[in-house]
Design a protein around this motif. Structure first.
Motif, PDB file in Angstrom:
ATOM      1  N   LEU A 164       0.827  -1.206   0.000  1.00 13.52           N
ATOM      2  CA  LEU A 164       0.000   0.000   0.000  1.00 13.52           C
ATOM      3  C   LEU A 164       0.860   1.255   0.000  1.00 13.52           C
ATOM      4  O   LEU A 164       0.609   2.206  -0.769  1.00 13.52           O
ATOM      5  N   TYR A 165       1.894   1.291   0.843  1.00 18.72           N
ATOM      6  CA  TYR A 165       2.765   2.461   0.900  1.00 18.72           C
ATOM      7  C   TYR A 165       3.530   2.650  -0.408  1.00 18.72           C
ATOM      8  O   TYR A 165       3.778   3.789  -0.841  1.00 18.72           O
ATOM      9  N   GLY A 166       3.919   1.525  -1.052  1.00 18.51           N
ATOM     10  CA  GLY A 166       4.605   1.638  -2.337  1.00 18.51           C
ATOM     11  C   GLY A 166       3.716   2.249  -3.401  1.00 18.51           C
ATOM     12  O   GLY A 166       4.152   3.116  -4.178  1.00 18.51           O
ATOM     13  N   ARG A 167       2.442   1.822  -3.438  1.00 13.32           N
ATOM     14  CA  ARG A 167       1.512   2.408  -4.410  1.00 13.32           C
ATOM     15  C   ARG A 167       1.282   3.892  -4.123  1.00 13.32           C
ATOM     16  O   ARG A 167       1.217   4.718  -5.041  1.00 13.32           O
ATOM     17  N   HIS A 168       1.174   4.224  -2.829  1.00 13.31           N
ATOM     18  CA  HIS A 168       0.960   5.631  -2.485  1.00 13.31           C
ATOM     19  C   HIS A 168       2.189   6.477  -2.839  1.00 13.31           C
ATOM     20  O   HIS A 168       2.056   7.628  -3.281  1.00 13.31           O
ATOM     21  N   LYS A 169       3.380   5.919  -2.656  1.00 12.58           N
ATOM     22  CA  LYS A 169       4.597   6.640  -3.013  1.00 12.58           C
ATOM     23  C   LYS A 169       4.669   6.874  -4.517  1.00 12.58           C
ATOM     24  O   LYS A 169       5.067   7.956  -4.978  1.00 12.58           O
ATOM     25  N   GLU A 170       4.291   5.868  -5.300  1.00 14.23           N
ATOM     26  CA  GLU A 170       4.267   6.057  -6.751  1.00 14.23           C
ATOM     27  C   GLU A 170       3.248   7.112  -7.152  1.00 14.23           C
ATOM     28  O   GLU A 170       3.487   7.917  -8.069  1.00 14.23           O
ATOM     29  N   TYR A 171       2.118   7.130  -6.466  1.00 15.71           N
ATOM     30  CA  TYR A 171       1.096   8.140  -6.769  1.00 15.71           C
ATOM     31  C   TYR A 171       1.609   9.548  -6.466  1.00 15.71           C
ATOM     32  O   TYR A 171       1.455  10.472  -7.276  1.00 15.71           O
ATOM     33  N   LEU A 172       2.258   9.715  -5.286  1.00 19.48           N
ATOM     34  CA  LEU A 172       2.804  11.031  -4.952  1.00 19.48           C
ATOM     35  C   LEU A 172       3.940  11.414  -5.895  1.00 19.48           C
ATOM     36  O   LEU A 172       4.085  12.581  -6.273  1.00 19.48           O
ATOM     37  N   GLY A 202       4.150  10.601  -8.997  1.00 15.52           N
ATOM     38  CA  GLY A 202       3.542  11.051 -10.239  1.00 15.52           C
ATOM     39  C   GLY A 202       3.014  12.469 -10.146  1.00 15.52           C
ATOM     40  O   GLY A 202       3.010  13.211 -11.140  1.00 15.52           O
ATOM     41  N   LEU A 203       2.563  12.862  -8.957  1.00 13.35           N
ATOM     42  CA  LEU A 203       2.082  14.237  -8.790  1.00 13.35           C
ATOM     43  C   LEU A 203       3.231  15.229  -8.744  1.00 13.35           C
ATOM     44  O   LEU A 203       3.155  16.316  -9.336  1.00 13.35           O
ATOM     45  N   VAL A 204       4.302  14.880  -8.027  1.00 15.89           N
ATOM     46  CA  VAL A 204       5.425  15.814  -7.863  1.00 15.89           C
ATOM     47  C   VAL A 204       6.306  15.846  -9.099  1.00 15.89           C
ATOM     48  O   VAL A 204       6.763  16.905  -9.541  1.00 15.89           O
ATOM     49  N   GLY A 205       6.560  14.702  -9.700  1.00 17.13           N
ATOM     50  CA  GLY A 205       7.475  14.648 -10.828  1.00 17.13           C
ATOM     51  C   GLY A 205       8.815  14.067 -10.406  1.00 17.13           C
ATOM     52  O   GLY A 205       9.155  14.000  -9.221  1.00 17.13           O
ATOM     53  N   SER A 206       9.577  13.669 -11.377  1.00 16.65           N
ATOM     54  CA  SER A 206      10.864  13.037 -11.097  1.00 16.65           C
ATOM     55  C   SER A 206      11.963  14.045 -10.798  1.00 16.65           C
ATOM     56  O   SER A 206      12.921  13.744 -10.089  1.00 16.65           O
ATOM     57  N   GLU A 207      11.859  15.251 -11.336  1.00 21.21           N
ATOM     58  CA  GLU A 207      12.901  16.260 -11.163  1.00 21.21           C
ATOM     59  C   GLU A 207      12.481  17.238 -10.077  1.00 21.21           C
ATOM     60  O   GLU A 207      11.496  17.957 -10.226  1.00 21.21           O
TER      61      GLU A 207
END
Length: 491
Positions: free
Chosen positions: A221-229, A231-236
């Motif tokens: 669950l935390y891994g999915r939430h981290k991927e979601y955040l 995606g919102l913030v961006g990689s850079e």
């Protein structure tokens, strides 16, 4: 009392109903059972009596559906004072129930045609004032009445409150005893009896396999939430360029005190020197709300608590290697507005933003220009208005000034009150991460920026010393020569 009645230990499950002596006596009466829940309790009490009576003696519970729970939620106080008078907001919030919602949520396709109820009834308000986070409550009670006189409501005391909200958060108040001592309840009365009780977690410990399976689910669950955040913030992540300093200021105009008139407001703006810039969306000025003063000690204080945010960039150039960089300045003016819409300038001031990060509490004194004679003061009192600065940067050094000396001869001012600021400063730069010569170069700039205020104070002391020395020389030259020679020979 008999020694076997001195101590009682009960294991209570979640929402498990344990009847008190008062409830047993109440539900025996057929006329007292009016609701389906009352009749259900009556049947359970009859079954208990057939099975040999209830096992609990002094410890009993109130579950989420009992009337005591609704009354306890309604009668909660803000303080522990016996003479507390609930405010209007407390009375209105008492009708907001954090209860479980039995009705289904309204679908988007089946909206009511009547969206607004202009004349809501009391029943309508009670049914609709429900917070979206449902909470289930349970009270573990204790009947602390005298031996042989159980069943009186005045001797009921709350031993523990357990709440579970819709997010799965369990709240136990007071906490489990653990290594702490037992809780004490001292009764009011002639004997002043003292009861002690402990609260322990009697739940069965989870097995290792179940705990590992639960941790695996949490990690997923935390891994999915981290991927979601992500995606919102961006990689850079946005970083500053080399040789650039970013300055964040989360500020607050706390209060203004010591001014002549009431209903104050503050107008402020930020001046950026050379090599400083700000984003296009950044607002560098603002106006607070109009605030009425209250008497605190000897001063009349207006509490604004007005927040503002500033973001700036400093770019280090080659041409400024030997020059002294300037730091941004916050200019502000305090004005008053009375009932007849007459406004008056109460004071001007300036604030150099702190060069060091962290929290800074600053109280800045202010002044205002005045005119000679009583006509100006009469005009200020009767029709409002007062002398104003055409350029507010005249508080320090005007931005349009290019000379070497600034003359303020003939400019008359009067000291007024002061304004208190609370500033949270944050600095971001690549120089804080790198260990190359760039960091040393940027650090020297930061040192010079931080030492700017200190250098200015040193310059002010030196100038004051030079002025005093010139005045002493002029006074010595004005004395007669025979007096100077006499004093020299005596010395």
């Amino acid at each position: 009392r008999p020694p076997e009645e001195e101590e009682e230990e009960v294991e209570v499950g979640w929402q498990e109903k344990l009847f008190s002596q008062f409830e047993v006596d109440l539900y025996r009466n057929e006329s007292a059972c009016q609701t389906p829940l009352d009749r259900q309790y009556q049947e359970e009490i009859r079954k208990l009596e057939k099975a040999g009576g209830r096992k609990n003696y002094r410890i009993f519970t109130y579950t989420d559906h009992d009337r005591f729970t609704n009354l306890e939620e309604h009668c909660q106080k803000v303080t522990d004072s016996d003479h507390e008078v609930p405010s209007y907001l407390a009375e209105r919030m008492a009708n907001v129930r954090r209860r479980r919602q039995d009705r289904r949520p309204i679908e988007a396709s089946s909206l009511k045609s009547k969206i607004i109820t202009w004349e809501p009834s009391e029943e309508f308000i009670k049914n609709n004032h429900v917070i979206n986070t449902p909470v289930q409550t349970m009270y573990i009670m204790g009947d602390l009445g005298p031996y042989g006189k159980l069943g009186h409501r005045e001797y009921e005391h709350v031993l523990c409150t357990i709440k579970v909200d819709g997010n799965g958060v369990i709240t136990v108040k007071p906490d489990f005893t653990g290594t702490k001592g037992a809780y004490r309840i001292e009764l009011d009365g002639e004997k002043r009896e003292v009861w002690k009780y402990t609260i322990e977690n009697a739940s069965v410990q989870v097995q290792a396999e179940e705990e590992e399976r639960e941790q695996r689910v949490f990690r997923d669950l935390y891994g999915r939430h981290k991927e979601y955040l992500g995606g919102l913030v961006g990689s850079e992540f946005e970083m500053t360029l080399p040789g650039t300093l970013r300055l964040f200021v989360n500020g607050e105009i706390v209060s203004a005190q010591g001014y002549e008139y009431d209903n104050l407001y503050v107008h402020f703006f930020l001046e950026l020197p050379n090599q400083w810039s700000s984003p296009a969306f950044q607002q560098l000025s603002g106006v607070t709300q109009t605030c009425t003063t209250k008497t605190v000690g000897w001063d009349n204080v207006a509490y604004f608590c007005y927040p503002f945010t500033l973001e700036m960039f400093f770019t280090q150039g080659d041409e400024s290697e030997d020059s002294l960089p300037q730091w941004p300045v916050l200019y502000f003016e305090v004005l008053s507005l009375d009932f007849w819409q007459r406004y008056r300038v109460e004071g001007y001031g300036s604030l150099v933003l702190p060069a060091s990060p962290g929290l800074h509490m600053l109280t800045i004194p202010t002044w205002r220009p005045v005119e000679l004679g009583t006509v100006a003061e009469l005009r200020r009192f009767f029709i409002g208005g007062s002398p104003e600065l055409e350029d507010i940067t005249y508080v320090r050094v005007p931005s349009t000034f290019k000379g070497e000396r600034l003359s303020r001869f003939g400019f008359r001012t009067e000291t007024t009150g002061s304004v208190t600021f609370r500033l949270y400063c944050l600095q971001q730069s690549k120089a804080f991460l790198e260990t190359s010569a760039l960091r040393q170069r940027m650090q020297s700039v930061l040192d010079r920026l931080g030492g700017f205020s200190q250098q200015s104070s040193v310059y002010n002391v030196l100038e004051a010393f030079q002025r005093a020395r010139r005045r002493m020389q002029e006074a010595r030259e004005s004395l007669p020569q025979d007096l100077i020679s006499t004093s020299a020979s005596t010395a």
